[in-house]
Design a protein around this motif. Structure first.
Motif, PDB file in Angstrom:
ATOM      1  N   ALA A  56      61.791  82.829  87.942  1.00 11.48           N
ATOM      2  CA  ALA A  56      62.660  81.798  87.369  1.00 11.48           C
ATOM      3  C   ALA A  56      62.542  81.778  85.847  1.00 11.48           C
ATOM      4  CB  ALA A  56      62.301  80.432  87.944  1.00 11.48           C
ATOM      5  N   ASP A  57      61.331  81.989  85.340  1.00 15.36           N
ATOM      6  CA  ASP A  57      61.117  82.007  83.899  1.00 15.36           C
ATOM      7  C   ASP A  57      61.795  83.209  83.257  1.00 15.36           C
ATOM      8  OD1 ASP A  57      59.905  80.866  81.539  1.00 15.36           O
ATOM      9  OD2 ASP A  57      58.499  82.543  81.581  1.00 15.36           O
ATOM     10  N   ASP A  58      61.851  84.332  83.978  1.00  6.71           N
ATOM     11  CA  ASP A  58      62.477  85.545  83.463  1.00  6.71           C
ATOM     12  C   ASP A  58      63.997  85.463  83.479  1.00  6.71           C
ATOM     13  OD1 ASP A  58      60.018  86.684  83.007  1.00  6.71           O
ATOM     14  OD2 ASP A  58      60.028  87.883  84.842  1.00  6.71           O
ATOM     15  N   ASN A  59      64.557  84.570  84.260  1.00  6.99           N
ATOM     16  CA  ASN A  59      66.000  84.451  84.396  1.00  6.99           C
ATOM     17  C   ASN A  59      66.514  83.378  83.447  1.00  6.99           C
ATOM     18  OD1 ASN A  59      68.631  84.500  85.181  1.00  6.99           O
ATOM     19  ND2 ASN A  59      68.285  83.671  87.218  1.00  6.99           N
ATOM     20  N   TRP A  60      66.816  83.773  82.239  1.00  6.82           N
ATOM     21  CA  TRP A  60      67.256  82.828  81.227  1.00  6.82           C
ATOM     22  C   TRP A  60      68.769  82.704  81.158  1.00  6.82           C
ATOM     23  CZ3 TRP A  60      63.870  83.261  76.248  1.00  6.82           C
ATOM     24  CH2 TRP A  60      62.528  83.082  76.585  1.00  6.82           C
ATOM     25  N   GLY A  61      69.473  83.330  82.076  1.00  9.52           N
ATOM     26  CA  GLY A  61      70.929  83.239  82.059  1.00  9.52           C
ATOM     27  C   GLY A  61      71.547  84.486  81.456  1.00  9.52           C
ATOM     28  N   ALA A  62      72.692  84.313  80.819  1.00  6.48           N
ATOM     29  CA  ALA A  62      73.455  85.437  80.274  1.00  6.48           C
ATOM     30  C   ALA A  62      72.693  86.116  79.131  1.00  6.48           C
ATOM     31  CB  ALA A  62      74.810  84.955  79.779  1.00  6.48           C
ATOM     32  N   THR A  63      72.880  87.404  79.052  1.00 13.08           N
ATOM     33  CA  THR A  63      72.275  88.188  77.976  1.00 13.08           C
ATOM     34  C   THR A  63      72.931  87.809  76.653  1.00 13.08           C
ATOM     35  OG1 THR A  63      71.924  90.001  79.508  1.00 13.08           O
ATOM     36  CG2 THR A  63      71.801  90.539  77.170  1.00 13.08           C
ATOM     37  N   PRO A  64      72.150  87.574  75.602  1.00 10.82           N
ATOM     38  CA  PRO A  64      72.741  87.225  74.309  1.00 10.82           C
ATOM     39  C   PRO A  64      73.669  88.336  73.817  1.00 10.82           C
ATOM     40  CG  PRO A  64      70.353  86.938  74.261  1.00 10.82           C
ATOM     41  CD  PRO A  64      70.698  87.602  75.533  1.00 10.82           C
ATOM     42  N   SER A  65      74.680  87.961  73.069  1.00 13.05           N
ATOM     43  CA  SER A  65      75.701  88.914  72.637  1.00 13.05           C
ATOM     44  C   SER A  65      75.100  90.078  71.837  1.00 13.05           C
ATOM     45  CB  SER A  65      76.771  88.212  71.790  1.00 13.05           C
ATOM     46  OG  SER A  65      76.182  87.627  70.651  1.00 13.05           O
ATOM     47  N   TRP A  66      74.062  89.838  71.072  1.00 14.36           N
ATOM     48  CA  TRP A  66      73.478  90.910  70.280  1.00 14.36           C
ATOM     49  C   TRP A  66      72.688  91.923  71.107  1.00 14.36           C
ATOM     50  CZ3 TRP A  66      71.755  85.855  69.980  1.00 14.36           C
ATOM     51  CH2 TRP A  66      70.474  85.610  70.427  1.00 14.36           C
ATOM     52  N   GLU A  67      72.411  91.578  72.358  1.00 12.78           N
ATOM     53  CA  GLU A  67      71.713  92.512  73.235  1.00 12.78           C
ATOM     54  C   GLU A  67      72.634  93.191  74.225  1.00 12.78           C
ATOM     55  OE1 GLU A  67      68.362  90.739  75.149  1.00 12.78           O
ATOM     56  OE2 GLU A  67      67.351  90.274  73.267  1.00 12.78           O
ATOM     57  N   ARG A  68      73.876  92.782  74.292  1.00 16.80           N
ATOM     58  CA  ARG A  68      74.816  93.365  75.246  1.00 16.80           C
ATOM     59  C   ARG A  68      75.288  94.723  74.770  1.00 16.80           C
ATOM     60  NH1 ARG A  68      78.313  88.107  75.535  1.00 16.80           N
ATOM     61  NH2 ARG A  68      76.791  86.784  76.544  1.00 16.80           N
ATOM     62  N   ARG A  69      75.441  95.591  75.738  1.00 19.11           N
ATOM     63  CA  ARG A  69      76.006  96.907  75.438  1.00 19.11           C
ATOM     64  C   ARG A  69      77.438  96.900  75.918  1.00 19.11           C
ATOM     65  NH1 ARG A  69      70.921 100.632  77.209  1.00 19.11           N
ATOM     66  NH2 ARG A  69      69.683 100.084  75.398  1.00 19.11           N
ATOM     67  N   ASN A  70      78.346  97.149  75.025  1.00 20.12           N
ATOM     68  CA  ASN A  70      79.773  97.130  75.388  1.00 20.12           C
ATOM     69  C   ASN A  70      80.287  98.510  75.693  1.00 20.12           C
ATOM     70  OD1 ASN A  70      79.832  94.415  75.036  1.00 20.12           O
ATOM     71  ND2 ASN A  70      80.389  94.547  72.889  1.00 20.12           N
TER      72      ASN A  70
END
Length: 70
Positions: A56-70
């Motif tokens: 649960a602690d590792d699941n912080w929700g959506a990946t921040p935009s600066w870490e996303r690979r498009n």
């Protein structure tokens, strides 16, 4: 003052009252002999809860935009 607590030795499966075995050969302390006899089940349940909390602690929700690979 005598040690009134109970300990479980996972190598032998024995329950002892007091620190009879070395620290690396005992689980506990437990307040009762019955609790000490359940040491493996208690440890397994605690591990299960800790793993769930870690997940649960590792699941912080959506990946921040600066870490996303498009």
């Amino acid at each position: 003052m005598a040690d009134e607590k109970f300990y479980y030795n996972p190598a032998t499966g024995e329950v002892t009252q007091g620190k009879v075995d070395s620290w690396d050969s005992r689980m506990g302390p437990y307040d009762t002999r019955e609790e000490a006899e359940q040491a493996i089940a208690i440890a397994a349940e605690r591990t299960k809860r800790a793993d769930a909390a870690d997940q649960a602690d590792d699941n912080w929700g959506a990946t921040p935009s600066w870490e996303r690979r498009n």
